[in-house]
Design a protein around this motif. Structure first.
Motif, PDB file in Angstrom:
ATOM      1  N   PRO A  43      28.167  42.828  50.773  1.00 53.02           N
ATOM      2  CA  PRO A  43      27.665  42.735  49.357  1.00 53.02           C
ATOM      3  C   PRO A  43      26.692  42.314  47.870  1.00 53.02           C
ATOM      4  N   GLU A  44      26.252  42.090  47.235  1.00 48.21           N
ATOM      5  CA  GLU A  44      25.557  41.415  46.877  1.00 48.21           C
ATOM      6  C   GLU A  44      25.893  40.833  45.242  1.00 48.21           C
ATOM      7  N   ASP A  45      27.706  40.827  45.307  1.00 46.91           N
ATOM      8  CA  ASP A  45      28.810  39.907  44.966  1.00 46.91           C
ATOM      9  C   ASP A  45      30.064  40.338  45.178  1.00 46.91           C
ATOM     10  N   PRO A  46      30.155  39.741  46.510  1.00 44.47           N
ATOM     11  CA  PRO A  46      31.217  39.644  47.092  1.00 44.47           C
ATOM     12  C   PRO A  46      33.289  40.496  46.296  1.00 44.47           C
ATOM     13  N   LEU A  47      33.201  39.513  45.069  1.00 47.14           N
ATOM     14  CA  LEU A  47      34.174  39.597  44.285  1.00 47.14           C
ATOM     15  C   LEU A  47      34.186  40.540  42.980  1.00 47.14           C
ATOM     16  N   GLU A  48      33.293  41.612  43.289  1.00 50.22           N
ATOM     17  CA  GLU A  48      32.882  42.707  42.404  1.00 50.22           C
ATOM     18  C   GLU A  48      34.341  43.601  42.380  1.00 50.22           C
ATOM     19  N   GLY A  49      35.218  44.126  41.941  1.00 50.91           N
ATOM     20  CA  GLY A  49      35.740  44.540  41.367  1.00 50.91           C
ATOM     21  C   GLY A  49      37.307  44.128  41.794  1.00 50.91           C
ATOM     22  N   ILE A  50      37.039  42.888  42.882  1.00 51.91           N
ATOM     23  CA  ILE A  50      39.051  42.398  42.936  1.00 51.91           C
ATOM     24  C   ILE A  50      39.551  42.673  41.703  1.00 51.91           C
ATOM     25  N   GLU A  51      39.524  42.265  40.544  1.00 47.15           N
ATOM     26  CA  GLU A  51      40.425  42.446  39.309  1.00 47.15           C
ATOM     27  C   GLU A  51      41.330  44.384  39.843  1.00 47.15           C
ATOM     28  N   LYS A  52      40.538  45.360  39.650  1.00 41.74           N
ATOM     29  CA  LYS A  52      40.943  46.353  39.992  1.00 41.74           C
ATOM     30  C   LYS A  52      42.000  45.993  41.855  1.00 41.74           C
ATOM     31  N   ASP A  53      41.176  45.454  42.531  1.00 37.47           N
ATOM     32  CA  ASP A  53      42.389  45.149  44.051  1.00 37.47           C
ATOM     33  C   ASP A  53      43.548  44.671  43.320  1.00 37.47           C
TER      34      ASP A  53
END
Length: 65
Positions: A43-53
């Motif tokens: 992924p371009e940004d591996p931390l994208e969506g981490i808050e949701k996870d």
């Protein structure tokens, strides 16, 4: 009743078909190759969506107590 019968059927299917590690590894490698060809991995940004996870993990971990 139906759930028990389905679980019995599922167990029998699993018991009849042993796990083939090398076949599963080959499938996994092909999936990674395909994802790379599509430009979706890595992924371009591996931390994208981490808050949701993290939010979902907190909720799921609370429900196990």
């Amino acid at each position: 009743m139906i759930k028990k019968e389905f679980e019995k059927f599922e167990y029998e299917i699993i018991a009849e078909d042993p796990v083939d590690f090398y076949q599963n590894l080959k499938i996994f490698e092909e999936m990674v190759k395909f994802a790379k060809e599509l430009g979706k991995f890595p992924p371009e940004d591996p931390l994208e969506g981490i808050e949701k996870d993290i939010f979902l993990a907190k909720i799921l971990n609370k429900s196990k107590r």
